[in-house]
Design a protein around this motif. Structure first.
Motif, PDB file in Angstrom:
ATOM      1  N   GLN A 168      42.623  28.543  27.589  1.00 20.13           N
ATOM      2  CA  GLN A 168      42.773  27.649  29.144  1.00 20.13           C
ATOM      3  C   GLN A 168      44.012  27.267  29.122  1.00 20.13           C
ATOM      4  OE1 GLN A 168      40.646  26.985  31.751  1.00 20.13           O
ATOM      5  NE2 GLN A 168      42.354  25.948  32.451  1.00 20.13           N
ATOM      6  N   GLU A 211      34.610  33.026  26.757  1.00 24.76           N
ATOM      7  CA  GLU A 211      35.611  32.800  28.101  1.00 24.76           C
ATOM      8  C   GLU A 211      36.568  33.847  28.689  1.00 24.76           C
ATOM      9  OE1 GLU A 211      37.196  29.461  27.981  1.00 24.76           O
ATOM     10  OE2 GLU A 211      35.829  28.923  27.567  1.00 24.76           O
ATOM     11  N   ARG A 213      34.911  36.553  30.497  1.00 23.69           N
ATOM     12  CA  ARG A 213      34.582  36.759  31.264  1.00 23.69           C
ATOM     13  C   ARG A 213      34.515  35.135  32.412  1.00 23.69           C
ATOM     14  NH1 ARG A 213      28.707  36.508  29.786  1.00 23.69           N
ATOM     15  NH2 ARG A 213      28.112  36.092  31.678  1.00 23.69           N
ATOM     16  N   ARG A 214      34.331  34.040  32.284  1.00 23.48           N
ATOM     17  CA  ARG A 214      34.985  32.908  32.777  1.00 23.48           C
ATOM     18  C   ARG A 214      36.304  33.177  33.245  1.00 23.48           C
ATOM     19  NH1 ARG A 214      38.308  28.505  32.648  1.00 23.48           N
ATOM     20  NH2 ARG A 214      39.097  29.403  30.543  1.00 23.48           N
ATOM     21  N   GLU A 219      37.555  33.042  37.294  1.00 22.37           N
ATOM     22  CA  GLU A 219      38.776  32.678  37.864  1.00 22.37           C
ATOM     23  C   GLU A 219      39.923  33.385  38.846  1.00 22.37           C
ATOM     24  OE1 GLU A 219      38.852  29.415  38.830  1.00 22.37           O
ATOM     25  OE2 GLU A 219      36.874  28.379  36.503  1.00 22.37           O
TER      26      GLU A 219
END
Length: 227
Positions: free
Chosen positions: A62, A134, A136-137, A141
């Motif tokens: 993130q 992560e 993939r996320r 996004e």
């Protein structure tokens, strides 16, 4: 875009150093805790230190994602359908490198350092799995950001969608609207009856007795419907 990437790497190096210090402190604390209980070289000890590392991956990812978006925006680079794959590839490459570093850090210290390599690799899969989720996320996004940017381009036709449901079920945003249908429950019905009137439907005129009862509350003796 290259200037933006240079700034991204500089900022990320600083933030990564901070996170690495936290990881090292947590790792040492876990080793001390396990050694004190005599379970350092157990399978439970291996799970503990591996999970400590895996739990930092969302924070790593993130941080990188946020910094990349900030630097691209500061340099006037918009994420759209033309460059979304390149942006995703930048983050994917960085995440994969971080996963290797995390696995190396866990592997060369206790309790993994004295474990069988095949056994260690089996435990370290948790780090890879967390990293894959992560990636993939973040890819999802970025696709959403690109789709939004494409939708907001001049001349692009926009669509409104209407959802029928309870108020608050759907969050409205720009270009959206909500419709609330009133409902008269039993309590409201009894209250209206006590006033000498009756519940009415939308667009239906109040009964005259009820108008007479409430006319005194309006200026000039008018009823609500006459106001």
């Amino acid at each position: 875009m290259e200037n933006a990437l240079n700034d991204f790497r500089e900022l990320l190096a600083v933030e990564t150093a901070k996170i690495d210090r936290t990881i090292a402190e947590t790792h040492l604390a876990s080793i001390s805790f396990l050694a004190g209980r005599g379970t350092l070289n157990s399978s439970g000890g291996m799970i503990k230190v591996t999970r400590d590392a895996a739990d930092t991956i969302p924070m790593h990812c993130q941080t990188a994602f946020t910094l990349l978006l900030r630097t691209l925006s500061a340099h006037g680079v918009k994420v759209d359908q033309n460059n979304k794959d390149a942006v995703t590839a930048i983050l994917r490459a960085w995440i994969e490198e971080r996963l290797l570093r995390l696995k190396r850090m866990v592997s060369i210290t206790a309790p993994m350092a004295s474990a069988d390599p095949a056994q260690s690799e089996n435990f370290l899969k948790e780090i890879d799995e967390a990293g894959d989720l992560e990636v993939r996320r973040i890819a999802g996004e970025i696709s959403l950001i690109a789709a939004t940017q494409d939708r907001e381009k001049p001349g692009k036709q926009n669509y409104n969608m209407v959802f029928n449901g309870q108020v608050g079920v759907v969050q409205t945003g720009a270009g959206s609207f909500g419709i609330a249908n009133p409902h008269v429950d039993q309590g409201a019905s009894e209250c209206a009856g006590a006033c000498g009137g009756r519940p009415v439907g939308i667009g239906e005129r109040q009964a005259e007795p009820f108008q007479a009862k409430i006319s005194g509350f309006w200026p000039g003796g008018r009823s609500q419907h006459d106001a």
